[in-house]
Design an enzyme around this catalytic site. Structure first.
Site, mmCIF file in Angstrom:
data_model
loop_
_atom_site.group_PDB
_atom_site.id
_atom_site.type_symbol
_atom_site.label_atom_id
_atom_site.label_comp_id
_atom_site.label_asym_id
_atom_site.label_seq_id
_atom_site.Cartn_x
_atom_site.Cartn_y
_atom_site.Cartn_z
ATOM 1 N N ASP A 1 32.857 24.033 12.824
ATOM 2 C CA ASP A 1 33.208 22.896 11.974
ATOM 3 C C ASP A 1 32.113 22.573 10.963
ATOM 4 O O ASP A 1 32.076 21.463 10.427
ATOM 5 C CB ASP A 1 33.483 21.670 12.853
ATOM 6 C CG ASP A 1 34.568 21.933 13.881
ATOM 7 O OD1 ASP A 1 35.641 22.391 13.488
ATOM 8 O OD2 ASP A 1 34.325 21.707 15.078
ATOM 9 N N ASP B 1 37.476 16.909 16.050
ATOM 10 C CA ASP B 1 37.995 18.255 16.267
ATOM 11 C C ASP B 1 38.591 18.332 17.671
ATOM 12 O O ASP B 1 38.096 17.709 18.610
ATOM 13 C CB ASP B 1 36.859 19.265 16.114
ATOM 14 C CG ASP B 1 37.301 20.676 16.438
ATOM 15 O OD1 ASP B 1 38.294 21.129 15.853
ATOM 16 O OD2 ASP B 1 36.659 21.302 17.297
ATOM 17 N N CYS C 1 0.848 -1.201 0.000
ATOM 18 C CA CYS C 1 0.000 0.000 0.000
ATOM 19 C C CYS C 1 0.881 1.248 0.000
ATOM 20 O O CYS C 1 0.606 2.218 -0.715
ATOM 21 C CB CYS C 1 -0.909 0.010 1.220
ATOM 22 S SG CYS C 1 -2.063 -1.369 1.302
#
Length: 892
Positions: free
Chosen positions: A776, A573, A103
């Site tokens: 970042d 980082d 469906c």
């Protein structure tokens, strides 16, 4: 300098915006870059002598996006007509009437054919459609109409009203008079078009002018009338669906149960078959009608779903029995009315269990929605007044007493208290709050009285954004689901063919009795289950995202939960991620004959013009020592290098060694000292006046708690860890050695982090990037999985695919483990769904009968089909047990 506006095609989110910005900003001659997601364009202020239009276009296309045509210098391009991947609006609809994954596929295919639809995804488990459409050519009403043509009901989720239409639930009505009272109140609002309140459904539907009226004002009017409006009715609808399924189950069971004793006892002799036939007929055309409706809808749309299989099975059993009973078509002999009645009852039983299980899969989100308080205590002219929370506006002052929930996001103006923020962060320990601290709506004030200034209300609160984020993740479709979708699309025709083949083999080749062969064919039809394939992935995603939510780990899309399990390398980082980001001056080394205090005074004056973490550390040290700073003029910052300024008649430089070398400053007099500081991981700031070195400052950034433990666990997961930083190589390696990190990318400029990510991706690696979600952003956008470390107030940032609400570095490892466990659960579900059908269909076809005499009756085949869907959902729910292992960090 001139401004050029480029229409950028293909941007869909803030990650795309970050990619475009990162592609343009580093170009020589580019001043400022503004990328507008809503307008699908980029505005670039640039020097045409250094960078012309074609170079800007090339940069954008190099980032994976499109520009309609090359621009003329200094002039914007007209927006082109809508193209796939271009400017689009996102429309979410709540669906109904789906019985299996086929469906969902039918709706996807039907909607995708509409002009103006860029993409469409239907999630069978959550019953939601998400479509990206050209707003100039298509809207929600056209989508709803198209879905209705396909035979399925669709509506905007409660809470949407941007198009001037809103449907919401109302609590507290006792009779039709209550509904009339609410209608009268709503119709009196300025800008209200029509208002209809349905007492039976406990809902209100309104059409209004969104320029003059908003959802909060509509809700406030209902509250003024003495009733409670509910922005969402998901749980109520699910409960109503479960109740509906239960009612049909009870009806069919009550009618089916007498059939068995009648068959055994035969109280009226041969005439006993007639009451059996009567009971079966009632079941067939009451509780069984839903399968016929679903089958007709599916076949009308050129596809076949589970309802087709069930309808064929019950029709064959009932139709043959009725014909044999009445002697039609020359048929006579044994009848089996009980088969169709029991089939319907067992499948209804399975549907009821499935509805309950699906509801349990989304319990975490329902519980989150229930956390929102309904009332707030406003402070007006020194007096407290209790009002509905919908009346609070940004800037209002709200009083929260001990033990009360905080109604809005805000900032504490008065008072001190401990606040339980487990709802947002998953952290059980309450946090102390005092004036100036931020608080989040729906968290609990535990000890003292607070006065809070509202900063976010309604859909802008952190809670609302978390809910929206989790709903998006649960409504998304994971890539692994494509396999199940492809199989489901061909599933029903294949099963019908196998059923027909089963009958022919038994009846014609093996010369079995007609009734025996016929029952075998029916068993094949009803044992097959495409529902299990459709539920395998989305239910696991729903539970996995809910488990992450409880631990403060928010996954933005279903694909993230799947792809994070495939990570091979993780870039971390340094500043603010592995370290606290708060630097302190540990060393003041002037040139021979210099004064350390004077060195600090001049360096702090220059650094006071910057907001860099190193600069803040220098200024903080000077303030602690009570040093008065001189005036600074003409300050200029060079990204990734340092500062220039005029102080007391001299030209000063403060920055890293690259800046000194670029400006011709000799740092040799302090090279030994600088090397010694760098060797122990300290960051350096050189200070020079009029081209002459004055000294160097050493600063140290402390490691975050659990940073080393996180790296150890990441490596234990088989991931290669890489630290990425703009620090000097010596300092970076010193920190990496302390943490046990595999590799280091040092002296990387902020704009170059994206290039580092891309370099690893070119090597064929699946790359993750962990950063603060702001500085970042380009690297997070470029990475296959971007993990943004934030706090409660940063949770809605678009950067990154995962948001770690608590800002806890250990959650990186926990999120990866959760992703792996969720993917494992998806694979288990798909295995059992395929295994069930691969094994069940042959058994139903009778392959075990010659050797073992085992025959699967059609009614029990239907029961097995019903339980296959329930087992998949239940297996997904077992993922909830993993939630207890996340906070403690167990790796089992």
């Amino acid at each position: 300098m001139i401004e050029t506006v480029l229409p950028v095609r293909g941007m869909k989110c803030q990650k795309c915006v970050a990619k475009v910005h990162a592609a343009l900003a580093p170009l020589a001659g580019v001043g400022t870059v503004e990328v507008d997601l809503g307008a699908c364009c980029a505005r670039i202020l640039h020097d045409p002598q250094d960078v012309a239009g074609p170079a800007l276009v090339a940069a954008i296309e190099g980032a994976g996006f499109r520009v309609a045509e090359p621009p003329e210098e200094g002039s914007p391009l007209p927006a082109p007509p809508f193209v796939p991947g271009g400017e689009a609006v996102r429309i979410t609809l709540q669906l109904g009437g789906m019985s299996c994954a086929n469906c969902a596929r039918t709706i996807e295919r039907g909607v995708s054919l509409l002009a103006g639809v860029q993409s469409v995804s239907v999630n069978f488990a959550t019953e939601k459609l998400v479509a990206a459409c050209d707003p100039a050519r298509l809207g929600a009403e056209a989508l709803i109409a198209r879905i209705a043509d396909l035979g399925y009901p669709a509506r905007l989720p409660a809470g949407q009203g941007e198009d001037g239409r809103l449907k919401f639930a109302i609590q507290g009505m006792h009779c039709a008079s209550c509904a009339a009272t609410i209608e009268k109140k709503l119709r009196s609002l300025p800008g209200m078009g029509t208002a209809t309140v349905n007492f039976a459904e406990e809902t209100a539907s309104v059409v209004f002018d969104p320029q003059r009226l908003d959802r909060q004002e509509i809700f406030s009017a209902v509250e003024d009338a003495g009733y409670v409006p509910l922005a969402r009715r998901g749980s109520a609808e699910e409960e109503r669906e479960a109740r509906n399924q239960r009612r049909w189950l009870i009806l069919s069971a009550l009618l089916t149960l007498p059939i068995l004793p009648l068959m055994v006892l035969v109280p009226w002799g041969e005439a006993t078959v007639y009451p059996i036939a009567l009971l079966a007929t009632i079941v067939q055309f009451s509780a069984g009608l839903t399968f016929y409706r679903g089958a007709w809808t599916s076949l009308k749309n050129g596809s076949a779903n589970m309802d087709v299989l069930v309808a064929l099975g019950i029709s064959a059993a009932y139709g043959y029995s009725l014909a044999a009973l009445l002697g039609l078509f020359g048929l006579s002999g044994a009848v089996f009315f009980e088969t169709s009645a029991m089939l319907i009852t067992f499948i209804r039983f399975g549907k009821w269990l499935e509805a309950r299980a699906k509801g349990r899969a989304s319990q975490a989100l329902k519980a989150l929605l229930q956390l929102r308080p309904d009332r707030a205590r406003l402070l007006l002219d020194g007096r407290e007044q209790e009002v509905p929370v919908g009346r609070v506006r940004v800037g209002d002052r709200v009083v929260i007493l001990a033990g009360e929930k905080i109604p809005v996001d805000g900032v504490v103006l008065e008072g001190e208290s401990a606040v339980d923020e487990a709802m947002v962060t998953g952290e059980a320990v309450p946090l102390d709050k005092s004036p100036g601290d931020a608080v989040t709506g729906a968290t609990i004030n535990q000890t003292g009285r607070l006065v809070v200034k509202a900063t976010r209300i309604g859909e802008e609160t952190v809670l609302a954004q978390i809910v929206r984020m989790v709903e998006d993740a649960q409504g998304d479709k994971a890539p692994i689901q494509r396999l199940a979708d492809a199989v489901s699309n061909r599933f029903v025709p294949a099963v019908v063919s196998i059923s027909l083949l089963t009958f022919l083999v038994w009846f014609l080749l093996l010369e079995a009795p007609f009734v025996f062969a016929f029952k075998m064919a029916i068993a094949v039809l009803v044992i097959a289950c495409p529902c299990a394939l459709g539920l395998a992935t989305p239910t696991a995603i729903m539970v996995g995202s809910a488990v992450g939510l409880s631990a403060g780990i928010l996954f933005k899309r279903a694909s993230v939960l799947e792809n994070i399990a495939r990570l091979q390398i993780l870039l971390l980082d340094k500043t603010g991620t592995l370290t606290t980001g708060e630097f302190s001056v540990s060393d003041l080394i002037p040139v021979p004959g210099g004064d350390p205090r004077e060195l600090l005074r001049l360096a702090a004056a220059l650094e006071s013009t910057s907001n860099h973490p190193l600069a803040r550390g220098v200024v903080a040290r000077a303030r602690r020592e009570g040093i008065a700073l001189p005036a600074v003029g003409g300050a200029r910052e060079v990204a990734g290098h340092g500062l220039f300024a005029e102080i007391e008649g001299g030209t000063f430089l403060a920055g890293n060694q690259r800046l000194m070398e670029r400006e011709g400053v000799d740092v040799a007099p302090l090279s030994a000292e600088a090397s010694a500081l760098g060797a122990v991981g300290k960051s350096l700031i050189y200070l020079a006046r009029n081209g002459v070195l004055l000294g160097v400052l050493g600063l140290f950034d402390t490691l975050k708690d659990n940073a080393g433990e996180t790296v150890r666990r990441l490596r234990a997961l088989g991931l290669k860890t890489v630290m990425i930083t703009g620090d000097r190589r010596e300092a970076a390696h010193a920190v990496a050695d302390l943490l046990g990190i595999d590799a280091v990318e040092a002296e990387v400029l902020p704009g170059s982090k994206q290039d580092v990510v891309r370099r690893y991706q070119v090597q064929g690696l699946v790359v993750g990037m962990v950063g603060d979600g702001i500085n970042d952003a380009p690297a997070l956008a470029q990475a296959d999985i971007g993990i943004a470390i934030g706090s409660g107030t940063d949770v809605a940032k678009e950067t990154g695919d995962i948001v770690l609400v608590k800002g806890e570095i250990l959650d990186v490892e926990r999120g990866i483990r959760l992703g792996r466990r969720t993917l494992a659960k998806i694979r288990q579900n798909l295995f059992w769904a395929f295994f069930y059908n691969i094994v069940g269909i042959p058994i139903a076809a009778g392959v075990l009968y010659p050797a073992f005499g085992i025959v699967l009756k059609p009614e029990f085949a239907g029961l097995a089909m019903a339980f296959s869907s329930v087992s998949v959902v239940t297996n997904s729910l077992l993922l909830k047990r993993y939630a207890a292992k996340l906070p403690g960090g167990n790796q089992s």
